[in-house]
Structure formats: C-alpha cells, structure tokens
Motif scaffolding. Structure first.
Motif, mmCIF file in Angstrom:
data_model
loop_
_atom_site.group_PDB
_atom_site.id
_atom_site.type_symbol
_atom_site.label_atom_id
_atom_site.label_comp_id
_atom_site.label_asym_id
_atom_site.label_seq_id
_atom_site.Cartn_x
_atom_site.Cartn_y
_atom_site.Cartn_z
ATOM 1 N N UNK A 65 0.831 -1.195 0.000
ATOM 2 C CA UNK A 65 0.000 0.000 0.000
ATOM 3 C C UNK A 65 0.865 1.244 0.000
ATOM 4 N N UNK A 66 0.221 2.353 -0.330
ATOM 5 C CA UNK A 66 0.863 3.659 -0.290
ATOM 6 C C UNK A 66 -0.138 4.625 0.336
ATOM 7 N N UNK A 67 0.382 5.555 1.133
ATOM 8 C CA UNK A 67 -0.441 6.623 1.680
ATOM 9 C C UNK A 67 0.029 7.924 1.048
ATOM 10 N N UNK A 68 -0.900 8.639 0.430
ATOM 11 C CA UNK A 68 -0.601 9.892 -0.267
ATOM 12 C C UNK A 68 -1.456 11.012 0.297
ATOM 13 N N UNK A 69 -0.797 12.109 0.602
ATOM 14 C CA UNK A 69 -1.508 13.294 1.097
ATOM 15 C C UNK A 69 -1.164 14.467 0.192
ATOM 16 N N UNK A 70 -2.201 15.070 -0.354
ATOM 17 C CA UNK A 70 -2.022 16.184 -1.280
ATOM 18 C C UNK A 70 -2.117 17.509 -0.537
ATOM 19 N N UNK A 71 -1.246 18.436 -0.911
ATOM 20 C CA UNK A 71 -1.259 19.805 -0.400
ATOM 21 C C UNK A 71 -1.201 20.721 -1.620
ATOM 22 N N UNK A 72 -1.394 22.021 -1.443
ATOM 23 C CA UNK A 72 -1.443 22.907 -2.610
ATOM 24 C C UNK A 72 -0.241 22.817 -3.553
ATOM 25 N N UNK A 73 0.964 22.641 -3.046
ATOM 26 C CA UNK A 73 2.138 22.644 -3.916
ATOM 27 C C UNK A 73 2.944 21.353 -3.890
ATOM 28 N N UNK A 74 2.377 20.303 -3.297
ATOM 29 C CA UNK A 74 3.147 19.066 -3.218
ATOM 30 C C UNK A 74 2.252 17.875 -2.933
ATOM 31 N N UNK A 75 2.814 16.704 -3.190
ATOM 32 C CA UNK A 75 2.182 15.447 -2.813
ATOM 33 C C UNK A 75 3.137 14.776 -1.834
ATOM 34 N N UNK A 99 2.271 7.388 -7.236
ATOM 35 C CA UNK A 99 2.248 8.650 -6.484
ATOM 36 C C UNK A 99 2.512 9.829 -7.410
ATOM 37 N N UNK A 100 3.451 9.669 -8.314
ATOM 38 C CA UNK A 100 3.767 10.747 -9.257
ATOM 39 C C UNK A 100 2.593 11.021 -10.197
ATOM 40 N N UNK A 101 1.917 9.976 -10.635
ATOM 41 C CA UNK A 101 0.738 10.152 -11.491
ATOM 42 C C UNK A 101 -0.358 10.916 -10.746
ATOM 43 N N UNK A 102 -0.580 10.557 -9.480
ATOM 44 C CA UNK A 102 -1.600 11.243 -8.672
ATOM 45 C C UNK A 102 -1.214 12.708 -8.459
ATOM 46 N N UNK A 103 0.085 12.962 -8.247
ATOM 47 C CA UNK A 103 0.544 14.343 -8.053
ATOM 48 C C UNK A 103 0.311 15.161 -9.317
ATOM 49 N N UNK A 106 -3.217 16.010 -9.729
ATOM 50 C CA UNK A 106 -3.631 17.049 -8.780
ATOM 51 C C UNK A 106 -3.019 18.405 -9.129
ATOM 52 N N UNK A 107 -2.132 18.421 -10.132
ATOM 53 C CA UNK A 107 -1.522 19.669 -10.571
ATOM 54 C C UNK A 107 -0.433 20.200 -9.657
ATOM 55 N N UNK A 108 0.186 19.309 -8.873
ATOM 56 C CA UNK A 108 1.261 19.761 -7.990
ATOM 57 C C UNK A 108 2.622 19.512 -8.638
ATOM 58 N N UNK A 109 3.604 20.383 -8.372
ATOM 59 C CA UNK A 109 4.881 20.307 -9.073
ATOM 60 C C UNK A 109 5.921 19.361 -8.484
ATOM 61 N N UNK A 110 5.641 18.774 -7.305
ATOM 62 C CA UNK A 110 6.659 17.910 -6.714
ATOM 63 C C UNK A 110 6.050 16.906 -5.750
ATOM 64 N N UNK A 111 6.811 15.850 -5.546
ATOM 65 C CA UNK A 111 6.478 14.828 -4.565
ATOM 66 C C UNK A 111 7.560 14.881 -3.500
ATOM 67 N N UNK A 148 12.847 15.052 -2.123
ATOM 68 C CA UNK A 148 11.810 15.519 -3.029
ATOM 69 C C UNK A 148 12.171 15.204 -4.462
ATOM 70 N N UNK A 149 11.141 15.190 -5.279
ATOM 71 C CA UNK A 149 11.321 14.990 -6.712
ATOM 72 C C UNK A 149 10.414 15.964 -7.446
ATOM 73 N N UNK A 150 11.032 16.794 -8.279
ATOM 74 C CA UNK A 150 10.244 17.697 -9.111
ATOM 75 C C UNK A 150 9.606 16.891 -10.225
ATOM 76 N N UNK A 151 8.378 17.237 -10.554
ATOM 77 C CA UNK A 151 7.651 16.491 -11.594
ATOM 78 C C UNK A 151 7.616 17.253 -12.901
#
Length: 151
Positions: A65-75, A99-103, A106-111, A148-151
């Motif tokens: 499993x993976x747990x992902x939490x989205x914020x305005x500028x990041x996943x 996770x990168x696909x979800x980010x 969601x339109x966020x630039x980094x994980x 971090x990883x920029x997308x």
C-alpha cells in the motif's frame, strides 16, 4: 501465467492486511534504528477513513500500500510498504510511479517524502527514482532524511 496487479483505493476491509504488512515490513528496522519506526504506530483505520490509502492487490490479496496526502504545492508520499511475500517484483517502483501520477493529476509540481536515515535501502530506492535529499534532521527522537522529486 503472471498474476495481475490491481491498484485501488483502500477499504476498511483491508485494515488487517495493511497492519500485517506494516508489522512485517518495518519490524526488521527496530533493532537497526533502536526504536519502532513511526509507521508501526500509525492509525491505518483513520487513514482508510480519510481516503488517502491506495493498495496493490495481487490474487485478491493486498500485496502492499501507499499513503498519499495532497497539499497545494506538493504530494506527500507518506508511506510505502510491500509485504515481504511480494517484495522484489517492482511494487515499490510502481507505487512511486503511482504517487507521481496522482501528483500530476492534482496539478502539484513535486512529490516529497521522508524516511529514517538508517533505512538505507529506502533512501537508495528513492534516489534511483529521481528523488534528491533536501535535508536530514531529528524529529521526535528519530533521524529523518527529507527528499523531493520535481515532476
């Protein structure tokens, strides 16, 4: 015939399998780091209710499993765990890609993520997949490395 992996939202019925995966995947680090890793004490029932858990299912069994939490500028990639029975099949890599696909969706630039400094296998895995170390710091008595990883 190869088994198909299905990624889906976690459900309350997955709780026992998720907790078993956590115990198996993280218990190997207790002696190494001298404490229980934070994921061993997390509230997975709450995370499931929040809708932030995604599971990989193989042959109708939760393999990880993976747990992902989205914020305005990041996943935040909060947790990735794979059952030892399913390790070595590329599920960790696939969860990172998920996770990168979800980010991106969601339109966020980094994980971002963090892990314990002594969980060197995790740090190496994330580096191989393009994550860069931002900093190391001690929080709640645990030595963490933030990446971090920029997308």
């Amino acid at each position: 015939m190869a088994s198909e992996t299905v990624f889906r939202a976690g459900a309350e019925g997955d709780l026992a399998q998720i907790e078993a995966i956590v115990a198996a995947a993280y218990s190997v680090y207790v002696e190494r780091i001298g404490a229980r890793p934070k994921p061993m004490d997390a509230d997975y029932a709450d995370a499931l209710r929040e809708g932030v858990v995604w599971v990989a299912e193989i042959d109708e069994q939760v393999a990880g499993f993976v747990i992902l939490r989205s914020a305005p500028n990041l996943m935040l990639l909060e947790n990735v765990a794979v059952s030892p029975a399913f390790q070595g099949r590329g599920l960790g890599r696939r969860f990172i890609a998920f996770a990168e696909e979800r980010a991106r969706a969601a339109g966020v630039p980094k994980t971002i993520l963090y892990t314990h400094v002594k969980m060197t296998e995790n740090v190496s895995l994330y580096r191989r997949h393009g994550f860069e170390v931002l900093e190391e710091r001690t929080e709640h008595g645990l030595q963490r490395v933030y990446m971090e990883k920029a997308l």
